[in-house]
Write a protein that holds these residues in place. Structure first.
Motif, PDB file in Angstrom:
ATOM      1  N   ASP A 139       1.140  -1.655  -0.155  1.00  0.00           N
ATOM      2  CA  ASP A 139       0.294  -0.036  -0.019  1.00  0.00           C
ATOM      3  C   ASP A 139       1.189   0.719  -0.229  1.00  0.00           C
ATOM      4  N   ARG A 192      -3.194   6.714  -4.514  1.00  0.00           N
ATOM      5  CA  ARG A 192      -2.929   5.800  -3.817  1.00  0.00           C
ATOM      6  C   ARG A 192      -2.827   4.681  -4.289  1.00  0.00           C
ATOM      7  N   VAL A 195      -4.089   0.705  -2.703  1.00  0.00           N
ATOM      8  CA  VAL A 195      -4.999  -0.011  -1.540  1.00  0.00           C
ATOM      9  C   VAL A 195      -5.025  -1.279  -1.813  1.00  0.00           C
ATOM     10  N   ASP A 196      -4.546  -2.536  -1.169  1.00  0.00           N
ATOM     11  CA  ASP A 196      -5.119  -3.743  -1.616  1.00  0.00           C
ATOM     12  C   ASP A 196      -4.627  -4.441  -3.055  1.00  0.00           C
ATOM     13  N   GLU A 226      -1.032   5.586   5.603  1.00  0.00           N
ATOM     14  CA  GLU A 226      -2.625   5.626   5.917  1.00  0.00           C
ATOM     15  C   GLU A 226      -2.682   5.700   4.540  1.00  0.00           C
ATOM     16  N   ALA A 227      -3.305   4.385   3.786  1.00  0.00           N
ATOM     17  CA  ALA A 227      -4.035   4.364   2.532  1.00  0.00           C
ATOM     18  C   ALA A 227      -4.752   3.674   1.796  1.00  0.00           C
ATOM     19  N   ASP A 228      -5.561   4.763   2.074  1.00  0.00           N
ATOM     20  CA  ASP A 228      -7.732   4.460   1.767  1.00  0.00           C
ATOM     21  C   ASP A 228      -7.932   4.638   0.431  1.00  0.00           C
ATOM     22  N   ALA A 229      -8.944   3.605  -0.266  1.00  0.00           N
ATOM     23  CA  ALA A 229      -9.437   3.870  -1.372  1.00  0.00           C
ATOM     24  C   ALA A 229     -10.750   4.928  -0.994  1.00  0.00           C
TER      25      ALA A 229
END
Length: 291
Positions: free
Chosen positions: A97, A112, A114-115, A267-270
């Motif tokens: 991530d 970003r 993410v997953d 902190e990586a958020d979709a």
């Protein structure tokens, strides 16, 4: 979109590929002044053995730090035109991530991963679908290339690539400070035939991938420099009606990636699903054409 727009996309996605670990490519053969002194064959052999072991363990040692800040510089060239992109952010070395801000032709792109899914917030008015974000499922793209579900987004796979080298594949190229940290530079050659997705990679980059890495005293990677020449198959890119050439187009990408501040917070958020246009299908279609 014109040539500048196409170059902008290429730069941004080139950076994303490196960050997400979905592309393992090599550095060029040019020397940048960090030369070797004369050595006896015995001393050279001992140094080579030590360098081989250092490079084989570098990815593991770096991933053990869990996270790091990353600074990138990418230059993409094709058909006599070139684009540059600069970026900075942070990456989770364990799961791949990352968060990144790219600057391309004075425009900012928020990125970003993410997953194993890449998200990019394009400059206003440039994203398709009328939504601010686009996404590409990197797992599906790498699976199409024959690299398996996790591919290079798993640090253990990165380590496997480094460990696959033989003694003859590593050359020590001297020392240099990176962000005030003393490092040793190694040049590595990897046999493409031993890599996941070897058939596709061989068509695009040739039989070998030379790679330069700079390691600190603890064996962690502080810099990776990558020079890749991609061969796009005829018909995989747009041509004008007056272009009768059937030769493959060559796209060169140079990427310099520096690691600092190990242990930094990531902190990586979709982004919200309603703000995202899925471009995975387009990416898969492009991959099929290139393959």
């Amino acid at each position: 979109m014109g040539r500048a727009g196409n170059g902008r996309k290429a730069c941004a996605l080139g950076v994303a590929g490196v960050l997400a670990g979905t592309v393992l490519v090599g550095c060029g053969d040019d020397d940048d002044g960090t030369g070797d002194g004369a050595r006896s064959s015995s001393a050279q052999g001992n140094a080579q053995d030590g360098g081989t072991q250092a490079v084989r363990s570098a990815y593991d040692r770096t991933a053990e730090e869990d996270t790091a800040k990353v600074r990138l510089h990418v230059r993409t060239s094709a058909k006599g035109a070139s684009e540059t992109a600069n970026g900075q952010g942070a990456v989770d070395l364990d799961d791949g991530d990352s968060v990144m801000t790219l600057t391309v032709q004075r425009q900012r792109i928020e990125q970003r991963v993410v997953d194993q899914v890449l998200y990019q917030k394009m400059p206003k008015g440039q994203a398709p679908g009328g939504k601010p974000w686009i996404k590409i499922d990197l797992g599906k793209v790498s699976a199409q290339q024959g690299a398996g579900d996790r591919s290079m987004s798993d640090p253990a796979q990165s380590a496997a690539y480094a460990k696959a080298i033989t003694d003859e594949d590593v050359t020590e190229k001297g020392t240099a400070p990176i962000d005030g940290v003393e490092t040793t530079r190694y040049r590595v050659s990897v046999d493409v035939a031993k890599l996941p997705g070897a058939d596709t990679l061989r068509q695009q980059v040739g039989p070998t991938l030379p790679m330069d890495v700079w390691l600190d005293e603890e064996g962690r990677m502080r810099r990776q420099r990558i020079d890749m020449t991609l061969k796009a198959a005829p018909g995989s890119t747009e041509r004008s009606s007056t272009d009768a050439s059937s030769a493959p187009q060559k796209v060169t990408v140079r990427t310099v990636m520096d690691f600092t501040d190990f242990g930094t917070e990531v902190e990586a958020d979709a982004p919200p699903a309603g703000q995202v246009t899925d471009m995975t299908g387009k990416a898969l279609e492009q991959g099929r054409k290139q393959g």
